[in-house]
Design a protein around this motif. Structure first.
Motif, PDB file in Angstrom:
ATOM      1  N   MET A  21      -0.285 -25.589  37.230  1.00 17.23           N
ATOM      2  CA  MET A  21       0.195 -24.873  36.043  1.00 17.23           C
ATOM      3  C   MET A  21       1.254 -23.866  36.455  1.00 17.23           C
ATOM      4  N   PRO A  22       2.479 -23.913  35.986  1.00 19.09           N
ATOM      5  CA  PRO A  22       3.055 -25.022  35.260  1.00 19.09           C
ATOM      6  C   PRO A  22       3.207 -26.238  36.169  1.00 19.09           C
ATOM      7  N   PRO A  23       3.559 -27.388  35.628  1.00 22.24           N
ATOM      8  CA  PRO A  23       3.975 -27.705  34.258  1.00 22.24           C
ATOM      9  C   PRO A  23       2.832 -27.815  33.244  1.00 22.24           C
ATOM     10  N   ALA A  24       1.594 -27.944  33.706  1.00 22.18           N
ATOM     11  CA  ALA A  24       0.522 -28.117  32.725  1.00 22.18           C
ATOM     12  C   ALA A  24       0.186 -26.784  32.075  1.00 22.18           C
ATOM     13  N   GLU A  25      -0.257 -26.870  30.844  1.00 20.55           N
ATOM     14  CA  GLU A  25      -0.697 -25.669  30.161  1.00 20.55           C
ATOM     15  C   GLU A  25      -1.828 -26.049  29.218  1.00 20.55           C
ATOM     16  N   ILE A  26      -2.924 -25.304  29.304  1.00 19.26           N
ATOM     17  CA  ILE A  26      -4.030 -25.566  28.390  1.00 19.26           C
ATOM     18  C   ILE A  26      -3.832 -24.686  27.177  1.00 19.26           C
ATOM     19  N   LEU A  27      -3.547 -25.294  26.042  1.00 23.09           N
ATOM     20  CA  LEU A  27      -3.171 -24.536  24.855  1.00 23.09           C
ATOM     21  C   LEU A  27      -4.371 -23.933  24.173  1.00 23.09           C
ATOM     22  N   GLN A  28      -5.430 -24.685  24.076  1.00 25.42           N
ATOM     23  CA  GLN A  28      -6.605 -24.153  23.412  1.00 25.42           C
ATOM     24  C   GLN A  28      -7.822 -24.950  23.837  1.00 25.42           C
ATOM     25  N   GLY A  29      -8.993 -24.451  23.435  1.00 29.67           N
ATOM     26  CA  GLY A  29     -10.205 -25.179  23.725  1.00 29.67           C
ATOM     27  C   GLY A  29     -11.268 -24.276  24.308  1.00 29.67           C
TER      28      GLY A  29
END
Lengths: 353, 331
Positions: free
Chosen positions: B64-72
């Motif tokens: 992270m980045p490039p990944a991003e956990i937006l919600q949950g």
């Protein structure tokens, strides 16, 4: 397939040994016997499936059949001509009749060439056609494999795995071959794409009268596409039979174990099935066991298996296998610990519900 | 398995995106599921369906980045793993949740002995001494069926075969007695006879140790043999979920139904022509506002393009995300 059945490909006692060098002087210290005395025929218009686990020599065998390696022994007659003894120039002129589709469409397509250039390369090499005529042929091939003509000037990276495999198939078809070796053509593809490619191969076979050697470790897919199937283990063919005979009444303990190891997409049979689980791993082909190759893992191994290599014989019409168990029942009584045929249909337990 | 028991793992509305230069890829879209104690949940899907990214997101194993956990929300043992600090999370990885990766070749470190790699989590998480850890490591190797375990601790990964390496991976994942074991395509790289060995081993270990397992695969045959429940993923979403027999007997989503028909069988009748799912799996460049499967679906109608179907329950414990009513097919 109503045409007279003749053998298009005849492989006899094919051997391919890779030298192993070692020691201070890098002398040859041994051989990896990747393919060790393999014989089979492929009838014109049929698909022969070649199955086995990784390292059993099936891919090497497929490549050797097209003489992509120099053979260590044996003969490969394609269309009546032994390609093992052809000169390089004669071989080059023979190439159009025999082509190959490779496993990894990513690695077997040059990323710097356009699709048209890739499919047209065999034409550049083997014909003196005009540009226009070649382009015509390229479009024809793209249509045949279901690629959009508009994409002819794109590069392989712009295509998905299944489409790339179509490019590889179009290239193999360019020179109107009779015989195509398909080396794990679907192994790198997703399940839903595999069926597309297999259906395409079948369709092309019917249309152009192609003969396939279809190499795969996917026993389900081979059952679907092949007319006859050969099972390889450690550089040898242990069993060869028409597809229904091989899957319904496998004779060799290895084939039986291999088939029973495949998980079925059916929870009912899966939970009740008695699975033959082989112990251990495949031995190294540089140091195969004495006697039968399979004796180190065979659940029904006998004394004789560790001493004498079983002969490869025809046990039913067109059904060949190499196993002492099959000979025992014919000749003398099995000795200590050896169980004869009684538990043969092992695999079909719990299947009929 | 234990119905009604409190789940050990409860995931709600997980969303993960990859921010790339070419734009966002919505790899996981509102995925929810739970895992009961001692149960085996099979996760099926093609490459790119988001099954691995979902599981990696749980433990924030993605770069992270490039990944991003937006919600949950990822509830494990009363806390939300998405909001816990990095240090706390490190105590969860390998300790409470074990991970087995697909390729045993690349996930073991070639320059350390196998013994060292099994002992690492034991010493780190369990505070064992070197001698204790060594003893436990030998036990573990024995447990996963590696003969001559004591001596083999000193060997390096390249001295093991593919199947044996995967056993070592399993031993590492089991080292700290995790509550949850996540296995990401653990048998895909292996031959069928070796796969059969590993599957037998996992069945045996489940009985012995009783942990909950998430098993990711694209092989429906493997799922049929070991799973209690199945979750089918497509385009970053759960499209169908239910008890294993229910999914195989009454598949409701057109994708599941087609998937079950594209696999040629080794036993039973031989099919003449393989059923094909036309087209390609989608690349999720936008937040889906329509059903991701509609372009390849034989039953798609106008509503499918307007509205992404929500999961709805069609039988106890069996839900599907599809506008089409599969019972219509029968009439």
């Amino acid at each position: 397939m109503t045409a007279p059945r003749r053998n298009l490909v005849e492989v006899s006692d094919l051997k391919l040994h890779f030298p192993v060098y070692g020691g201070l002087l890098r002398r040859q210290v041994g051989n990896v016997k990747a393919v060790d005395g393999v014989s089979f025929d492929i009838i014109e218009g049929e698909t022969l499936g070649l199955v086995g686990e990784s390292g059993c020599g099936k891919s090497t065998c497929g490549r050797a059949v097209l003489r992509l390696y120099e053979l260590s022994g044996g003969a490969v007659r394609i269309d009546g001509e032994d390609i093992a003894t052809l000169s390089q120039e004669q071989l080059r002129r023979k190439r159009p009749t025999m082509q190959m589709v490779f496993q990894d469409p990513q690695a077997s397509l040059n990323p710097r060439m356009t699709v048209a250039a890739i499919i047209g390369e065999p034409l550049d090499e083997h014909t003196d056609w005009s540009r226009a005529r070649k382009l015509e042929r390229i479009y024809e091939l793209m249509d045949a494999v279901g690629l959009n003509r508009d994409f002819a000037n794109r590069y392989p990276h712009a295509f998905s795995g299944g489409q790339r495999q179509r490019i590889g198939i179009a290239r193999a078809l360019a020179l109107n071959p009779k015989f195509i070796v398909c080396d794990e053509p679907i192994a790198a593809l997703d399940v839903s794409i595999q069926a597309q490619v297999v259906n395409l191969l079948e369709e092309l076979q019917e249309r152009f009268g192609l003969t396939y050697l279809f190499i795969s470790h996917d026993l389900g897919m081979v059952r679907h596409i092949a007319d006859r199937v050969a099972v390889m283990y450690l550089g040898r063919i242990v069993e060869l039979a028409p597809v229904s005979a091989l899957y319904d009444t496998p004779l060799h303990p290895y084939t039986q174990a291999l088939l029973s190891a495949v998980p079925e997409p059916d929870p009912w049979t899966e939970t009740r099935k008695e699975r033959i689980v082989l112990k251990g791993d495949v031995p190294s082909p540089s140091n195969p066991p004495q006697g039968c190759n399979f004796c180190t893992r065979c659940p029904r191994v006998m004394d004789i298996c560790r001493r004498i290599d079983p002969p490869y014989r025809e046990h039913a019409p067109g059904h060949f296998a190499a196993c002492h168990l099959l000979d025992e029942t014919r000749t003398d009584q099995p000795k200590d610990g050896a169980r004869p045929e009684q538990d043969q249909p092992h695999i079909h337990q719990g299947e009929d519900a | 398995m234990a119905d009604g028991a409190l789940p050990v793992l409860d995931v709600k509305n997980l969303k993960t995106v990859f921010r790339t230069r070419a734009g966002d890829i919505h790899a996981v879209n509102s995925v929810s599921f739970d895992l009961k104690p001692g149960e085996l949940l099979g996760v099926v899907g093609e490459s790119g369906s988001g099954k691995s990214v979902t599981m990696m997101s749980l433990l924030r194993l993605l770069p992270m980045p490039p990944a991003e956990i937006l919600q949950g929300q990822v509830m494990l043992g009363g806390r939300d793993l998405l909001t816990t600090g990095e240090d706390d999370l490190r105590a969860v990885r390998g300790r409470e949740v074990g991970f087995i990766f697909q390729d045993p070749m690349t996930s073991l470190n070639p320059v350390f002995t196998v013994g060292f790699q099994i002992m690492e989590p034991l010493r780190r998480h369990m505070g064992m001494t070197r001698a204790q850890a060594r003893r436990r490591a030998a036990e573990l190797l024995q447990l996963v069926g590696i003969p001559d375990a004591e001596r083999r601790l000193k060997d390096y990964p390249h001295q093991f075969s593919g199947g044996m390496r995967q056993r070592v991976m399993i031993a590492i994942a089991l080292a700290c007695d995790p509550q949850v074991l996540i296995a990401d395509e653990p048998t895909t790289a292996l031959d069928v006879t070796i796969q059969a060995q590993i599957l037998e081993l996992v069945k045996e270990l489940r009985q012995k140790l009783g942990m909950a397992i998430i098993w990711i695969t694209h092989d429906l045959g493997v799922i049929a043999g070991i799973a209690d429940r199945v979750m089918v993923m497509y385009g970053g979403q759960v499209v169908e979920h239910g008890p294993v027999r229910e999914i195989f007997r009454n598949p409701a989503h057109p994708y599941t139904r087609a998937l079950l028909q594209t696999v040629p069988k080794v036993h039973g009748d031989r099919d003449d022509k393989l059923r094909v799912i036309e087209g390609q799996p989608p690349i999720m460049v936008t937040v889906p506002t329509a059903c991701p499967f509609r372009d390849r679906c034989a039953h798609a109608f106008d509503r499918c393009a307007r509205e992404n179907p929500a999961r709805r329950e069609i039988a106890p414990g069996h839900d599907v995300a599809c506008h089409w009513d599969h019972h219509e097919a029968a009439t």
